[in-house]
Enzyme design. Structure first.
Site, PDB file in Angstrom:
ATOM      1  N   LYS A 119       0.841  -1.198   0.000  1.00  0.00           N
ATOM      2  CA  LYS A 119       0.000   0.000   0.000  1.00  0.00           C
ATOM      3  C   LYS A 119       0.878   1.251   0.000  1.00  0.00           C
ATOM      4  CE  LYS A 119      -3.746   2.123   2.731  1.00  0.00           C
ATOM      5  NZ  LYS A 119      -4.570   1.979   3.951  1.00  0.00           N
ATOM      6  N   SER A 194      -9.388   2.002   3.026  1.00  0.00           N
ATOM      7  CA  SER A 194      -8.578   2.760   2.101  1.00  0.00           C
ATOM      8  C   SER A 194      -7.601   1.915   1.290  1.00  0.00           C
ATOM      9  CB  SER A 194      -7.781   3.814   2.881  1.00  0.00           C
ATOM     10  OG  SER A 194      -6.895   3.208   3.821  1.00  0.00           O
ATOM     11  N   SER A 218      -9.691  -0.300   7.010  1.00  0.00           N
ATOM     12  CA  SER A 218      -9.007  -0.167   5.723  1.00  0.00           C
ATOM     13  C   SER A 218      -8.400  -1.448   5.183  1.00  0.00           C
ATOM     14  CB  SER A 218      -7.934   0.921   5.811  1.00  0.00           C
ATOM     15  OG  SER A 218      -8.527   2.190   5.956  1.00  0.00           O
TER      16      SER A 218
END
Length: 511
Positions: A119, A194, A218
Site C-alpha cells: 500500500k 482505504s 481499511s
C-alpha cells in the site's frame, strides 16, 4: 543486495505445517495443483503465496518466470488502477537476483522470490511513498518501514505501490488525485478503502499476498468488497512505524490474501511467530452473534448471505451464542471518531517532520483533493467535528478502557472464540455513491453502511479476520468478519483455516 536470513528449523517446520494445513482445509473441494517446470501463466497466477514460495524454493518454478507472469497480469488489469508505482524491470531484475541466489546454494528465506504489492502509505526507500496525495508525489523515504524490511529480509520482492484512498482517509479508494480504484467484480463500483489497490491486486491475481493497513476498516472493508481474505491483527502486533498515521491507538498494518494459510505466513514473518498452526475443529467452537448491533438494518442480500453462512457454520458443528456486547453503540460513539479526529492532524504533522517529507501539514492539505480538504477542515478548530481536549481525554482515558473491558467481559462470560457478523451493511456501492445509500426503503449515511460493523473491533484493538461468505444475485462479494479476543491472533487464524473451508469459495473476478 539484501541479506537473506536463513530459515531456522522451527520456521521450516512451521512453514511446512501451514502448507499442510492449507491443503487439508481445501479438502476435496480443490485438488492440489501440480505445476510443471514450464508452468502456464494461468497456473502460476492461481498459486497461493504458500504454494508459490514452496515451488520457488525447490526450483520447480523460477522467480523470474513467476514475477513475469504477475507483471503481465498487472498490465492486463491496468484499467482497474490498482497501482500508483509499478517498476516492472526492477521487479524482474530482483527476480533474476533471487534465482542467482538460489543457484548459489545460499539458504533461502520463507518468502523467497515472492513479489508482494505494498500500500502506498507504507515507506519504501526504492520507490516513492505518495500517500495518494499530490504534495508527496515525489517523496521517497530514506529507509523502508520495518514491515517492509521484514518482508524483504524474508526474501520477498516489492512488486509496487498500490493505490489507496487519499491519505487513507476514507472507505472508497475513489482517489481524486491518482484516479479511482475499480472493483474487479463490477468496475462501476468501489473496491472499498482505504487499501483498495492492494485488495484489487490480490483479487485479480496480480499477486497472492499484499500489504494493507487498517485504522478503521481499511484492511477489512476492501477484503470484503473484493472477495478475498483480510487480517487485521491485534493492535501493536506488527510494527507500524513508517506507515501513514491517523492515530497510534488504532493504526495497524496487515495482509490481504486469498487464503488463510497465506495470512498466517505473513503473520509469522511480521510477528516473528513461527508456532505451528493447525486447523481447529468447529465442533464445540462457540461463535458470538450480536444481532442487536451488527445485524440491524442490513441490505437484504447481505442479510440473506450472512444467514446462509451462519447455518453452514452450525451444520459444521459450531455453536452460535446469541449475545450482544453491552452498550456497544454508545461506547463506539464516544471513542472511534473523537480519537481519530483529534489525533490525525497531530500524527500526520509528526510523520512529515520525522521522515523528512519536505512539506508541512498545511501545505499537504492545501494541495490535497477537495474531499480531503473538506474532511480536514471539519476536524480543524471551528470545524463541525473538531474535538476539544477534554472530550479527547475522556475518550482516550475513560471510554476506550471501558470498551476494552466490556469486550474482555463479553468473551469471558460467553466463552466464544470469536464474534461473527457481516463486515459491511451493504455490497460494494457505485463510485460516487459515498454520501448516502439506500437500504430497503431507508436512506442511510454511507459512513454508517460501511463502517458501523467494522469500527468496534479496530477501536478495541481486536484481531479481525474477513472471509468471503457468498455473492449477491448480481455477482458482488459479501463477507463475514470474525473478531477474536485481543492477543488471540494465531488461534483466530487456526480457526480461519476451517472457517474458509466451511464457507466455501466464490468465483474469481474476470478481467
Amino acid at each position: 543486495m539484501t541479506e537473506v536470513r536463513e530459515l531456522s528449523r522451527r520456521e521450516f517446520l512451521a512453514l511446512a505445517t501451514v502448507s499442510a494445513a492449507a491443503a487439508v482445509s481445501r479438502g476435496n473441494e480443490q485438488k492440489e495443483t501440480t505445476v510443471p517446470k514450464r508452468a502456464s501463466t494461468s497456473e502460476l497466477l492461481e498459486l497461493t503465496a504458500t504454494d508459490a514460495v514452496a515451488k520457488l524454493r525447490n526450483g520447480e518454478v523460477t522467480a523470474e518466470q513467476y514475477a513475469a507472469a504477475l507483471v503481465e497480469r498487472c498490465g492486463q488489469g491496468k484499467a482497474l488502477n490498482a497501482f500508483i508505482t509499478l517498476p516492472r524491470e526492477r521487479v524482474l531484475e530482483a527476480a533474476r537476483a533471487a534465482d542467482r541466489l538460489r543457484s548459489s546454494g545460499t539458504k533461502l528465506g520463507p518468502l523467497h522470490g515472492l513479489p508482494i504489492p505494498v500500500k502506498d502509505s507504507v515507506n519504501t526507500k526504492n520507490m516513492p511513498t505518495t500517500w495518494g496525495t499530490p504534495a508527496l508525489g515525489n517523496f521517497q523515504p530514506k529507509e523502508d518501514a520495518p514491515i517492509v524490511r521484514a518482508l524483504v529480509a524474508a526474501g520477498a520482492i516489492i512488486l509496487g505501490k498500490t493505490n489507496l484512498h487519499e491519505l487513507s482517509f476514507g472507505w472508497t479508494s475513489n482517489n481524486l488525485a491518482f484516479g479511482a480504484v475499480h472493483n474487479p467484480y463490477d468496475t462501476r463500483r468501489i473496491p472499498g478503502g482505504s487499501s483498495g489497490g492492494t485488495a484489487v491486486a490480490v483479487a485479480v491475481r496480480m499477486a497472492p499476498l499484499g500489504v494493507a493497513e487498517d485504522t478503521e476498516g481499511s484492511i477489512r472493508v476492501p477484503a470484503a468488497m473484493c472477495g478475498i481474505a483480510g487480517f487485521r491483527p491485534t493492535t501493536t502486533r506488527y510494527v507500524t512505524t513508517g506507515v501513514v498515521p491517523i492515530t497510534p491507538l488504532f493504526d495497524q498494518v496487515g495482509p490481504h490474501a486469498r487464503t488463510v494459510s497465506d495470512l498466517a505466513l505473513f503473520d509469522s514473518v511480521a510477528a516473528g511467530d513461527w508456532n505451528p498452526l493447525s486447523a481447529k475443529e468447529l465442533k464445540g467452537t462457540k461463535l458470538g452473534v450480536g444481532r442487536g448491533y451488527w445485524f440491524r438494518d442490513l441490505d437484504s442480500e447481505v442479510a440473506s448471505v450472512a444467514n446462509v453462512a451462519l447455518r453452514k457454520l452450525q451444520d459444521a458443528g459450531a455453536e452460535l451464542v446469541e449475545a450482544d456486547v453491552p452498550d456497544l453503540a454508545k461506547l463506539i460513539e464516544r471513542t472511534t471518531n473523537p480519537i481519530q479526529s483529534h489525533d490525525a492532524p497531530i500524527s500526520l504533522k509528526k510523520y512529515l517532520a520525522e521522515f523528512g517529507a519536505g512539506v508541512t501539514l498545511d501545505q499537504l492539505i492545501a494541495q490535497a483533493s477537495t474531499d480531503i480538504r473538506r474532511d480536514f477542515g471539519d476536524i480543524s478548530p471551528g470545524g463541525k467535528f473538531f474535538v476539544r481536549d477534554a472530550e479527547y481525554q475522556a475518550a482516550r482515558d475513560v471510554h476506550l478502557p471501558n470498551l476494552k473491558e466490556t469486550y474482555r467481559d463479553y468473551f469471558a462470560r460467553t466463552g466464544v472464540g470469536a464474534i461473527v457478523f457481516p463486515a459491511t451493511m451493504i455490497p460494494p456501492a457505485l463510485i460516487g455513491e459515498d454520501v448516502e445509500v439506500t437500504i430497503g426503503e431507508k436512506k442511510v449515511a454511507f459512513e454508517t453502511a460501511v463502517a458501523r460493523n467494522i469500527a468496534p473491533g479496530s477501536t478495541a484493538g481486536l484481531p479481525g479476520l474477513v472471509l468471503p461468505a457468498g455473492m449477491t444475485r448480481g455477482g458482488l462479494p459479501i463477507a463475514l468478519e470474525f473478531d477474536g479476543p485481543a492477543g488471540s491472533d494465531r488461534s483466530l487464524l487456526a480457526l480461519g483455516l476451517t472457517l474458509e473451508r466451511v464457507l466455501g469459495t466464490i468465483p474469481a473476478p474476470r478481467i
